[in-house]
Design an enzyme around this catalytic site. Structure first.
Site, mmCIF file in Angstrom:
data_model
loop_
_atom_site.group_PDB
_atom_site.id
_atom_site.type_symbol
_atom_site.label_atom_id
_atom_site.label_comp_id
_atom_site.label_asym_id
_atom_site.label_seq_id
_atom_site.Cartn_x
_atom_site.Cartn_y
_atom_site.Cartn_z
ATOM 1 N N SER A 66 1.229 -1.461 -0.011
ATOM 2 C CA SER A 66 0.272 -0.076 0.393
ATOM 3 C C SER A 66 0.447 1.326 -0.147
ATOM 4 O O SER A 66 1.768 1.297 0.986
ATOM 5 C CB SER A 66 -0.694 0.326 0.830
ATOM 6 O OG SER A 66 -1.372 1.316 1.229
ATOM 7 N N TYR A 105 -1.378 0.085 10.416
ATOM 8 C CA TYR A 105 -1.757 -0.498 9.051
ATOM 9 C C TYR A 105 0.328 0.474 8.177
ATOM 10 O O TYR A 105 0.204 -0.791 7.651
ATOM 11 C CB TYR A 105 -2.936 -0.358 8.345
ATOM 12 C CG TYR A 105 -2.914 -0.675 7.478
ATOM 13 C CD1 TYR A 105 -2.832 -1.849 6.532
ATOM 14 C CD2 TYR A 105 -3.271 -0.065 5.795
ATOM 15 C CE1 TYR A 105 -2.885 -2.297 5.270
ATOM 16 C CE2 TYR A 105 -3.269 -0.814 4.712
ATOM 17 C CZ TYR A 105 -3.248 -1.756 4.245
ATOM 18 O OH TYR A 105 -3.612 -2.194 2.971
#
Length: 242
Positions: free
Chosen positions: A128, A141
Site C-alpha cells: 500500500s 496499518y
C-alpha cells in the site's frame, strides 16, 4: 514472467482485489488456486478452491502440500485494521502485523522451495502507498505495510539465486467493498475517479509482473514514493477522495 499456462495461487480470493486477481489470471490462461479462510465464499468459475489462513502455519503448510505446481504466488490477503499505534488496541495492532508481515512471510517460506522446483517463477506482494507515508487513524496499518515492504526487498535478494522474481504492488485507495464501506461510515464524499477500480489495478499489476518489474505503482504509489526524499508526510484520505 509469462502468465499464460502458469499456475498461480492467490490469497484472499473470496472478494475485493484478490477475487479480481483470480478472475484475471484465469482470463489470461493461468491455472488458479483461489484461497480464503472461508473457501465456501469463493465463487470463481474455473478456479481450484483451497482453505487457507495465512496466519496459521499448519494451514499454510497444508495449502503448499496441495499446490505443488505453483509458479506464481500472489500475496494479497491481509488485515486492514489496526488503529492508532499509541492509543489503539494492542491486539488489533498485533493482528495487523501478523497478517501483513508474518502471514506474507509464512507464505513465501512455504512456497519458495516449490517455486524453485518449478523454475523460479514469481512472487507478488500487495502492499500500500501508506507503507511510504502513513494514515491518520490507522498508523498501525501503515507500519505493517512498511514492514512488508522491507520484507519484500529482503526476500528479493534471498530468492534471486533461484531465479524467482519478487515484486511489490504499491497502490493507493481502491474501490473495494471494504473501502467503500469505510468511506460511508466515515462520511467521506468520493468524487468520480478518485479511487482505483480493482480490475484496472489488477491488470496494471499483472502487466508489470509479466514485464519483470520489481515495483508496480499506481498514481498514488508514485506520489507516495516521491515523498521519501523529503520530510515524512501523512496520506490525506479525505483530500484524496474528495
Amino acid at each position: 514472467m509469462e502468465l499464460r499456462d502458469s499456475t498461480a495461487l492467490v490469497t484472499g480470493a473470496n472478494r475485493g482485489i484478490g477475487r479480481h486477481f483470480a478472475l484475471e489470471l484465469i482470463r489470461r490462461g493461468a491455472k488458479v488456486y483461489a484461497t480464503a479462510r472461508r473457501p465456501e465464499l469463493v465463487d470463481i468459475p474455473g478456479a481450484h478452491v483451497l482453505r487457507l489462513d495465512i496466519t496459521d502455519e499448519a494451514s499454510v503448510a497444508a495449502a503448499a502440500a496441495s499446490a505443488l505446481d505453483v509458479d506464481v504466488l500472489i500475496n494479497n490477503a491481509a488485515s486492514t485494521a489496526g488503529g492508532d499505534l499509541v492509543t489503539g488496541d494492542l491486539s488489533g495492532i498485533r493482528e495487523t502485523m501478523d497478517s501483513n508481515y508474518y502471514g506474507t512471510l509464512h507464505m513465501i517460506r512455504a512456497f519458495a522451495p516449490i517455486l524453485a522446483r518449478n523454475g523460479g517463477g514469481a512472487v507478488l506482494n500487495v502492499l500500500s502507498a501508506v507503507a511510504w507515508t502513513t494514515v491518520a487513524g490507522n498508523a498501525a496499518y501503515g507500519a505493517a505495510k512498511s514492514a512488508e515492504w522491507g520484507l519484500t526487498n529482503g526476500v528479493r535478494l534471498e530468492l534471486a539465486g533461484q531465479g524467482t522474481l519478487v515484486s511489490a504492488l504499491v497502490p493507493g485507495v481502491t474501490a473495494t467493498e471494504t473501502m467503500r464501506d469505510y468511506a460511508k461510515v466515515a462520511g467521506l464524499q468520493i468524487r468520480d475517479g478518485a479511487m482505483n477500480e480493482p480490475i484496472d489495478l489488477v491488470r496494471l499489476a499483472l502487466d508489470g509482473l509479466e514485464a519483470g518489474e520489481i515495483e508496480i505503482l499506481d498514481r498514488f504509489g508514485v506520489e507516495a514514493k516521491a515523498t521519501l526524499t523529503g520530510p515524512p508526510q501523512a496520506f490525506d484520505l479525505e483530500k484524496a477522495l474528495g
